[in-house]
Design an enzyme around this catalytic site. Structure first.
Site, short mmCIF file in Angstrom:
data_model
loop_
_atom_site.label_atom_id
_atom_site.label_comp_id
_atom_site.label_asym_id
_atom_site.label_seq_id
_atom_site.Cartn_x
_atom_site.Cartn_y
_atom_site.Cartn_z
N SER A 146 0.84 -1.19 0.00
CA SER A 146 0.00 0.00 0.00
C SER A 146 0.88 1.25 0.00
O SER A 146 1.72 1.41 -0.87
CB SER A 146 -0.95 -0.06 1.20
OG SER A 146 -1.96 0.92 1.10
N ASP A 278 -9.56 -4.07 -5.55
CA ASP A 278 -8.88 -3.10 -4.70
C ASP A 278 -9.49 -1.72 -4.89
O ASP A 278 -9.38 -1.13 -5.97
CB ASP A 278 -7.38 -3.08 -5.04
CG ASP A 278 -6.57 -2.32 -4.00
OD1 ASP A 278 -7.15 -1.53 -3.23
OD2 ASP A 278 -5.34 -2.50 -3.98
N HIS A 307 -6.97 -5.87 -0.75
CA HIS A 307 -5.88 -4.92 -0.48
C HIS A 307 -5.18 -5.26 0.84
O HIS A 307 -3.95 -5.28 0.90
CB HIS A 307 -6.46 -3.50 -0.43
CG HIS A 307 -5.43 -2.43 -0.27
ND1 HIS A 307 -4.77 -1.86 -1.34
CD2 HIS A 307 -4.94 -1.82 0.84
CE1 HIS A 307 -3.93 -0.94 -0.90
NE2 HIS A 307 -4.02 -0.90 0.41
#
Length: 332
Positions: A146, A278, A307
């Protein structure tokens, strides 16, 4: 037979020791979780210095304890030859009372970093750690998840002297965060109503005894079928939550344009992994970067991994990365 193998593999990972440290980095106590016998890469006399370190940079919130199953699986799958370390973000982990805070002996790593809880401060925080806790001759594999992917790219940009041989960017939030489906929801909360969130969290959580917080966290983890060796009480610490919200707000405002220059410069050492479900970096972002860098190692998930893969898909991600690492590790 396959079931027996998985059960055996699970037992092996349970036996892998994970060493927890709190180090002073950029003037802030920082949790580092280390898989493998290599605690101090400079001074350990009991084990020979490894040639490579696998370094995991978390998403936001940067609770490194949630990455332990992933780190363990990766350590096991790479034949326990290389340490796998996970670092918390600055201000996202508080040391328990009476915990020793370690300092680097050769470098003034206790010097404060400007706006360390913000996005650019978090980048400098990781650079300070790598420069003071990892010898220059130890090669690096970076794994960013991320916003950790954005930080990893910035490390490549700001510290070309570091011997990074490959970087894996998992569900990479490296562009247009505020425009993403989740970003449209998070931006007003994190940027406009952040102080209301601070006050609410402080009023609700500060009076709550630590035993009650621990009980609530255990119940929550059990409800989500999650296991962690290191009880993450920081999940309910107003200070840590405020820092996570502050970092999130900066992400929405600053992670806008993809840094194609740094991607182009290091493309041969980058692997991107995008999700199909996502809401932080939707499939369109994958299609755009794939179009702009057709020769790059840019992959789209075929397993509907979310995610937040660390919650239930650590083994699947570790299996893939260990497989992708074979070519790099064969050269070590």
């Amino acid at each position: 037979m396959l079931g027996d193998y998985k059960e055996m593999d699970s037992e092996i990972k349970e036996e892998i020791p994970v060493h927890e440290e709190f180090v002073l980095c950029g003037g802030v106590e920082t949790q580092v979780l280390k898989c493998g016998p290599w605690g101090d890469l400079f001074n350990d006399q009991n084990v020979s210095r490894p040639k490579l370190l696998i370094f995991i940079i978390p998403g936001n919130p940067g609770f490194s304890s949630f990455y332990v199953p992933f780190a363990k699986a990766l350590y096991s799958l790479t034949n326990k030859c290389f340490p796998v370390w996970t670092i918390s973000h600055a201000g996202h982990a508080l040391a328990p009372k009476d915990t020793e805070i370690l300092t680097a002996s050769e470098d003034a790593n206790d010097q404060e970093i400007k706006d360390i809880y913000g996005l650019h401060g978090q980048i400098e925080h990781k650079l300070a750690f790598l420069r003071t806790h990892v010898p220059k001759e130890v090669k690096l594999i970076l794994i960013g998840h991320s916003i950790g992917s954005y930080i990893a790219l910035q490390i490549l940009k700001r510290a070309p002297e570091l011997p990074v041989i490959h970087t894996f960017l998992l569900f990479p939030t490296i562009e247009r965060m505020a425009e993403s489906p989740n970003g449209r929801i998070a931006t007003p909360l994190l940027c406009w109503f952040r102080y209301a969130l601070y006050v609410t969290g402080y009023l609700l959580l500060t009076p709550c005894p630590e035993k009650i917080k621990s009980l609530l966290i255990r119940m929550g983890l059990r409800a989500m079928n999650l296991k962690t060796e290191f009880l993450q009480t920081n999940i309910l610490q107003p200070f840590c939550l405020a820092n996570a919200a502050y970092l999130g707000g900066q992400e929405m405002m600053q992670v806008v344009k993809r840094d194609d220059e740094i991607i182009k410069e290091h493309l041969s050492k980058l692997t991107f992994y995008y999700g199909t479900i996502d809401r932080w970096c939707p499939k369109k972002y994958y299609e755009d970067i794939k179009k702009d860098f057709p020769e790059g190692d840019i992959r789209l998930c075929e397993k509907k991994i979310p995610h937040a893969f660390i919650l239930h898909f650590s083994q699947e991600m570790a299996d893939m990365i260990a497989d992708w690492l074979k070519a790099n590790l064969s050269k070590i």
